[in-house]
Design an enzyme around this catalytic site. Structure first.
Site, mmCIF file in Angstrom:
data_model
loop_
_atom_site.group_PDB
_atom_site.id
_atom_site.type_symbol
_atom_site.label_atom_id
_atom_site.label_comp_id
_atom_site.label_asym_id
_atom_site.label_seq_id
_atom_site.Cartn_x
_atom_site.Cartn_y
_atom_site.Cartn_z
ATOM 1 N N CYS A 135 -36.478 2.044 31.099
ATOM 2 C CA CYS A 135 -37.666 1.297 31.509
ATOM 3 C C CYS A 135 -38.551 1.020 30.301
ATOM 4 O O CYS A 135 -39.205 1.932 29.780
ATOM 5 C CB CYS A 135 -38.441 2.086 32.573
ATOM 6 N N CYS A 138 -42.270 1.587 31.006
ATOM 7 C CA CYS A 138 -42.635 3.007 31.075
ATOM 8 C C CYS A 138 -42.723 3.649 29.693
ATOM 9 O O CYS A 138 -43.654 4.401 29.404
ATOM 10 C CB CYS A 138 -41.611 3.778 31.904
ATOM 11 N N ASP A 139 -41.732 3.358 28.853
ATOM 12 C CA ASP A 139 -41.567 4.132 27.620
ATOM 13 C C ASP A 139 -41.721 3.321 26.341
ATOM 14 O O ASP A 139 -41.636 3.887 25.243
ATOM 15 C CB ASP A 139 -40.179 4.791 27.618
#
Length: 311
Positions: A135, A138-139
């Site tokens: 992701c 997300c990261d």
């Protein structure tokens, strides 16, 4: 527990589930939606959704949350817990096990979506969350100003590579085939982005290191030649975007599944089990997008209403 009985149980709070819950409630069905995680499903992890009709450049989180909240505002009850098991009772209704509780439902719309497919290289599991991610939203921020490898050649991989190109110093796309599997428009964007390099006919063979990866070994699928690239710990990351596998284990015994794992449904989202409907990315379909998931959910709930009206 909100209720021990309902007309319609919707399992999954992504676009398909939210749409099904909304249509169920508006049809006058006592509807409960089960979603243990972030409302909106996978779309909530997407930076920008630029192809949802009428809402250009809306964030995935905003869109997913709005869809879910719309259902709640229509009177849908929510249970923030996994459905551990599902059983069909002799009278044709369903029993859902929710932890130590049980909920009885006259009909089910299952919209569990799909999960990220792993690439399968050595070290992938070892470094998941510590150098390997699925992701970008997300990261991605962990790799600001650093190097990232993006595995995949489809639209999702291209979308995420473009997102990462605004954060990372350099993006290397590793495409197993000799060409992209993405629309021409987004491929043109990839080719026009200065800090994105593309390596076709290439996959990751292995990832190695101690606490964090330091060595990535790439393999040319045509020549089988291995190339080792070394980096400092924490200086690079690997993002995997090789597709998704439908999540259908909960209903596996009640449905037929295709070779790719997707649930086989009719156009009205019905399965081989009366009263059980499946919608969204978990089913066999030619296009897995938010707009098709929302449509699936609306059809499934309407079909559930029609089914219940006849029994």
């Amino acid at each position: 527990m909100v209720s021990t009985e309902c007309d319609l149980a919707v399992i999954g709070g992504g676009p398909a589930g939210s749409s099904a819950a909304l249509y169920g409630a508006r049809a006058g069905l006592k509807t409960v939606i089960f979603e243990p995680g972030l409302p909106g499903g996978q779309i909530a992890q997407t930076d920008i959704v630029d192809n949802y009709p009428g809402l250009p450049d809306i964030s995935g989180f905003e869109l997913g949350s709005a869809l879910y909240q719309h259902a709640l505002d229509a009177g849908v009850d929510q249970v923030q817990h996994f459905v551990d098991a599902l059983h069909r009772k002799p009278d044709g209704s369903f029993l859902l096990n929710i932890g130590s509780d049980e909920v009885s439902a006259r009909a089910i719309v299952c919209a569990l979506g799909a999960k990220a497919r792993k690439a399968g290289f050595t070290g992938e599991d070892t470094f998941t969350g510590r150098g390997v991610s699925y992701c970008a939203t997300c990261d991605g921020m962990f790799y600001r100003g650093k190097l990232v490898y993006v595995i995949g050649g489809g639209k999702a991989a291209c979308d995420e590579a473009l997102f990462l190109s605004r954060i990372a110093s350099r993006v290397i796309m590793l495409v197993r085939r000799d060409q992209f599997r993405a629309p021409k428009g987004i491929v043109n964007k990839i080719q026009a982005t200065a800090n994105i390099d593309v390596r076709f006919n290439t996959l990751v063979d292995s990832l190695a290191g101690d606490a964090l990866p330091t060595t990535i070994v790439l393999k040319n699928v045509l020549t089988q030649q291995l190339t080792e690239e070394r980096h400092n710990p924490g200086s690079f990351g690997v993002f995997v975007f090789t597709g998704f596998d439908p999540v259908a284990g909960l209903v596996n015994e009640y449905v037929d599944r295709a070779d790719d794992g997707g649930v086989i449904t009719k156009e009205d989202m019905s399965t081989k089990t009366p009263g059980l409907f499946c919608a969204g990315d978990m089913r066999v379909k030619p296009l897995r997008q938010v707009v098709t998931a929302v449509s699936d959910g609306a059809i499934a709930a309407t079909s559930a209403y029609n089914y219940l009206a006849l029994i």
